[in-house]
Design a protein around this motif. Sequence first.
Motif, PDB file in Angstrom:
ATOM      1  N   VAL A  12       0.849  -1.194   0.000  1.00  0.00           N
ATOM      2  CA  VAL A  12       0.000   0.000   0.000  1.00  0.00           C
ATOM      3  C   VAL A  12       0.889   1.250   0.000  1.00  0.00           C
ATOM      4  O   VAL A  12       1.940   1.267   0.647  1.00  0.00           O
ATOM      5  N   ALA A  13       0.443   2.283  -0.725  1.00  0.00           N
ATOM      6  CA  ALA A  13       1.196   3.548  -0.771  1.00  0.00           C
ATOM      7  C   ALA A  13       1.249   4.176   0.617  1.00  0.00           C
ATOM      8  O   ALA A  13       0.348   3.986   1.434  1.00  0.00           O
ATOM      9  N   PHE A  14       2.314   4.937   0.886  1.00  0.00           N
ATOM     10  CA  PHE A  14       2.382   5.614   2.174  1.00  0.00           C
ATOM     11  C   PHE A  14       2.744   7.082   2.004  1.00  0.00           C
ATOM     12  O   PHE A  14       3.256   7.504   0.962  1.00  0.00           O
ATOM     13  N   THR A  15       2.427   7.854   3.056  1.00  0.00           N
ATOM     14  CA  THR A  15       2.883   9.232   3.110  1.00  0.00           C
ATOM     15  C   THR A  15       3.282   9.546   4.542  1.00  0.00           C
ATOM     16  O   THR A  15       2.831   8.887   5.482  1.00  0.00           O
ATOM     17  N   THR A  16       4.136  10.529   4.699  1.00  0.00           N
ATOM     18  CA  THR A  16       4.506  10.983   6.040  1.00  0.00           C
ATOM     19  C   THR A  16       3.979  12.404   6.292  1.00  0.00           C
ATOM     20  O   THR A  16       4.280  13.002   7.306  1.00  0.00           O
ATOM     21  N   LYS A  17       3.181  12.905   5.338  1.00  0.00           N
ATOM     22  CA  LYS A  17       2.644  14.269   5.501  1.00  0.00           C
ATOM     23  C   LYS A  17       1.128  14.238   5.539  1.00  0.00           C
ATOM     24  O   LYS A  17       0.480  13.756   4.607  1.00  0.00           O
ATOM     25  N   LEU A  18       0.579  14.806   6.593  1.00  0.00           N
ATOM     26  CA  LEU A  18      -0.881  14.792   6.732  1.00  0.00           C
ATOM     27  C   LEU A  18      -1.562  15.498   5.566  1.00  0.00           C
ATOM     28  O   LEU A  18      -2.654  15.114   5.157  1.00  0.00           O
ATOM     29  N   GLN A  19      -0.926  16.562   5.016  1.00  0.00           N
ATOM     30  CA  GLN A  19      -1.568  17.289   3.906  1.00  0.00           C
ATOM     31  C   GLN A  19      -1.615  16.463   2.618  1.00  0.00           C
ATOM     32  O   GLN A  19      -2.367  16.781   1.706  1.00  0.00           O
TER      33      GLN A  19
END
Lengths: 260, 260
Positions: free
Chosen positions: B47-54
């Motif tokens: 699954v794709a991930f991000t570390t930025k809430l925006q």
Amino acid sequence: VEKIVLIGAGNVGYHLGRRLVERGIELRQVFSRTIEHARKLSRQTGVAFTTKLQDIDDGGSLYILAVPDAVIGEVARVLCKKKWSDTLFVHTSGATPSGVLKPYFSHYGVFYPLQTFSASREIDFSKVPICVDAPHPEDKDRLYALGAQLSEQVYRIDDRQRSVLHVAAVFVNNFTNALFEVGHDILQKEDLSFDLLRPLILETAEKVQKHSPGQMQTGPAIRGDQNTIDRHLAYLEMFPDYRRLYQTLTRHINPEIRID
Amino acid sequence: VEKIVLIGAGNVGYHLGRRLVERGIELRQVFSRTIEHARKLSRQTGVAFTTKLQDIDDGGSLYILAVPDAVIGEVARVLCKKKWSDTLFVHTSGATPSGVLKPYFSHYGVFYPLQTFSASREIDFSKVPICVDAPHPEDKDRLYALGAQLSEQVYRIDDRQRSVLHVAAVFVNNFTNALFEVGHDILQKEDLSFDLLRPLILETAEKVQKHSPGQMQTGPAIRGDQNTIDRHLAYLEMFPDYRRLYQTLTRHINPEIRID
């Protein structure tokens, strides 16, 4: 090769007797004052039983006294009236010094399976730690050899070490179970099923099978989560006894928490 | 069919994310501020991930906030700046009222897996009780349906019940583990292996899987065995903190025991 006579068919005697027979060790006779216990173990093992101490078979090489702590001495006193030569007598108690048998027999010791046994639960005896002790080294070796036939874990443990083990066992078994009961009771008062907590209880125990408990500590106390603790203490005002336990254990985990 | 975005990849997020994917549920994205956590879960699930809430994907139908209690509100405040219509937001906390999300979203609730999770241990998620709650009945039904895809045990549990469960969980998990640590420490001071206690710990937990703890209580306190308790208290004089715990728990089990 030992010829064993088992005195006592309560929780320890029941499981020990079945394991002896399962491992092909000669169990000559089972004694219990409670005829139902004696009969049940006899039926399951095919071993003769008696309910009278004076009818104890005197052809054994090893007598295992799996009786309540308080009656070990009394049973020993009755048995010692027969003439025994090299016969070895042991008890299975975690809380009783081996010396309790000293006045009665020249060969004596301890054969302590460190587990909680109940008639209603099967147990994997190969995983039960067995603690053996005897003043004569050759007796200790005999007990060690017997232990190794029953279990993968056998330890030479002296009286002092065994008494320490027994204290520790009270903490991790009796006290832990008392905390389970607190959880059970709180849930019951809210009509919640104890099934909600059962998996958590099992996982808590499984976690320390590989790790040490200190590494596994979680929760509001260790986190210093004062807000959650304040809410818990407010809720527990309706259970003063549980509230005291909560305060004591929380302060034990983290002395900086405010609990008033 | 839910399209899920998972906010948080700590112990709960890690296990929950893997279970969602294992059950074939659409997990669109994983967020964690800790890049190692995000990357690890992403690698294991694809699954794709991000570390930025925006950068949170706004195409989800359900957002699961598996973040520390203290930051649930903060994360919600950031997320609510986007325009959401029927999107459902839930947190996974046992100790936090569902209302913490109310200021930010019109559809909110709780999805609380009642278990202790650690990154280093696999868990059978099908046995994890899942407690769901939401003010709108249709949201609650959605959460129940999702829970039933992950676990055999799903419960509708309101805020009050959940807070009671959380208190009870502290008793059976955190406090119990603290008692395991006492046992560990006492044994260590005597150079005895904690392996001696591990089978007892496991059996204590297994016993209450079928029975209720009240029926399973054993030991010197419930037996009223004052002699053994006196010996334990004498031994514990070198551990004042453990001695206090012993006294408190013994009196809790049996108020008639003398502990001084």
